[in-house]
Design an enzyme around this catalytic site. Structure first.
Site, PDB file in Angstrom:
ATOM      1  N   SER A  17     -17.431  -0.592  40.485  1.00 42.48           N
ATOM      2  CA  SER A  17     -16.396   0.397  39.660  1.00 42.48           C
ATOM      3  C   SER A  17     -16.501   1.704  41.473  1.00 42.48           C
ATOM      4  CB  SER A  17     -17.511   1.693  39.434  1.00 42.48           C
ATOM      5  OG  SER A  17     -18.626   1.854  40.074  1.00 42.48           O
ATOM      6  N   GLY A  18     -15.733   1.973  41.591  1.00 41.91           N
ATOM      7  CA  GLY A  18     -15.089   2.972  42.767  1.00 41.91           C
ATOM      8  C   GLY A  18     -14.359   3.072  43.410  1.00 41.91           C
ATOM      9  N   GLY A  20     -16.152   1.495  45.556  1.00 42.95           N
ATOM     10  CA  GLY A  20     -16.757  -0.214  46.056  1.00 42.95           C
ATOM     11  C   GLY A  20     -15.575  -0.700  45.928  1.00 42.95           C
ATOM     12  N   SER A 141     -19.263   9.899  54.002  1.00 42.94           N
ATOM     13  CA  SER A 141     -19.230  10.841  53.289  1.00 42.94           C
ATOM     14  C   SER A 141     -18.568  12.571  54.167  1.00 42.94           C
ATOM     15  CB  SER A 141     -19.809  10.907  52.115  1.00 42.94           C
ATOM     16  OG  SER A 141     -19.701  12.745  51.983  1.00 42.94           O
ATOM     17  N   TYR A 154     -28.477  14.305  49.916  1.00 45.20           N
ATOM     18  CA  TYR A 154     -27.273  13.312  50.503  1.00 45.20           C
ATOM     19  C   TYR A 154     -26.533  13.697  51.351  1.00 45.20           C
ATOM     20  CZ  TYR A 154     -22.348  11.261  49.253  1.00 45.20           C
ATOM     21  OH  TYR A 154     -21.789  10.794  49.416  1.00 45.20           O
TER      22      TYR A 154
END
Length: 264
Positions: A17-18, A20, A141, A154
């Site tokens: 999903s998303g 990827g 990110s 993260y």
């Protein structure tokens, strides 16, 4: 620019999903054979169906595997031993007060967000260099550069991923293989949508919740909206292409101007 990846095989981790799945879809649209990975076989099957609907005739394979451990990486290698393109997108994130992050959580984030990429690069880079061509793209990110107070673990894992990318690019120097990072900004994915509602409350309509999140928690964004996954995928497709042969060891931003910097 026309990107032709016909006869190339691309492995995309965390692609049910998303971001990827968007990357896999756009690589398939450019002619690549794509390999989806994730832990849930049902979700992977659904993702493959959606991809084929978007790109009729796409060559899509999938493997349900946990790439956060060595056995999973080994299984992927046995099943798909010689990809031309590796996109390390697998990652976990979530809000947690800094002083409440346990050692086990730190280990989980490092294993999933950093070591999963290291293992696969270590596995596939020798074959790529031996063939004289390859593309490795690690999805980082904005949190790697602007560590968020609500998820330090993260951010730190994504900072480490930038170093991993630069280091392995040096290992691949002069071989025809490039290794790069993509610094993705706040992106509209199912996981981020849940995170947004966690941060601003679940009562607001989505568009209003999105604007409130960006205003209150990501005010640096020049885009002033969440990025769509396809916008991340377009840069990945370029980095996976022959046209990007002189770009390696780089951290390229597709962050909507979130990181306040005049250098890439």
């Amino acid at each position: 620019m026309h990107v032709d990846l016909t006869a190339k095989t691309a492995v995309i981790t965390g692609s049910s999903s998303g971001i990827g799945l968007a990357i896999a879809t756009e690589l398939a649209r450019s002619g690549a054979r794509v390999v989806l990975t994730g832990r849930d076989a049902r979700r992977l099957g659904e993702a493959g169906d959606r991809l084929r609907e978007s790109v009729p005739g796409a060559d899509v394979s999938a493997l349900a595997v946990d790439l956060a451990d060595e056995d999973g990486a080994g299984e992927l290698h046995v099943t798909f031993p010689e990809p031309d393109i590796l996109v390390n997108n697998l990652g976990v994130f979530g809000a947690r007060p800094a002083l409440e992050i346990s050692d086990d959580e730190w280990r989980t984030y490092f294993e999933t967000n950093v070591l999963s990429a290291v293992r696969l690069i270590r596995t596939y880079l020798p074959g790529m260099t031996g063939r004289g061509w390859g593309r490795i793209v690690n999805i980082a990110s904005d949190s790697a550069l602007v560590i968020p107070q609500e998820m330090i673990h993260y951010g730190v894992s994504k900072t480490a991923l930038l170093a991993v990318s630069r280091g392995f690019a040096k290992e691949a120097a002069g071989t025809g293989v490039t290794v790069n990072s993509v610094i993705a900004g706040p992106t509209h994915t199912p996981g981020v949508e849940s995170f947004v509602r966690e941060m601003v409350g679940g009562e607001l309509p989505w568009e209003e919740a999105q604007r409130a999140f960006m205003r209150e928690h990501r005010p640096q964004s020049l885009l002033q909206r969440l990025i769509e996954p396809e916008e991340i995928a377009h840069l990945v497709v370029y980095l996976s292409s022959p046209q990007a042969s002189a770009t390696t060891g780089a951290a390229l931003r597709v962050d909507g101007g979130y990181v306040d910097s005049i250098v890439p």
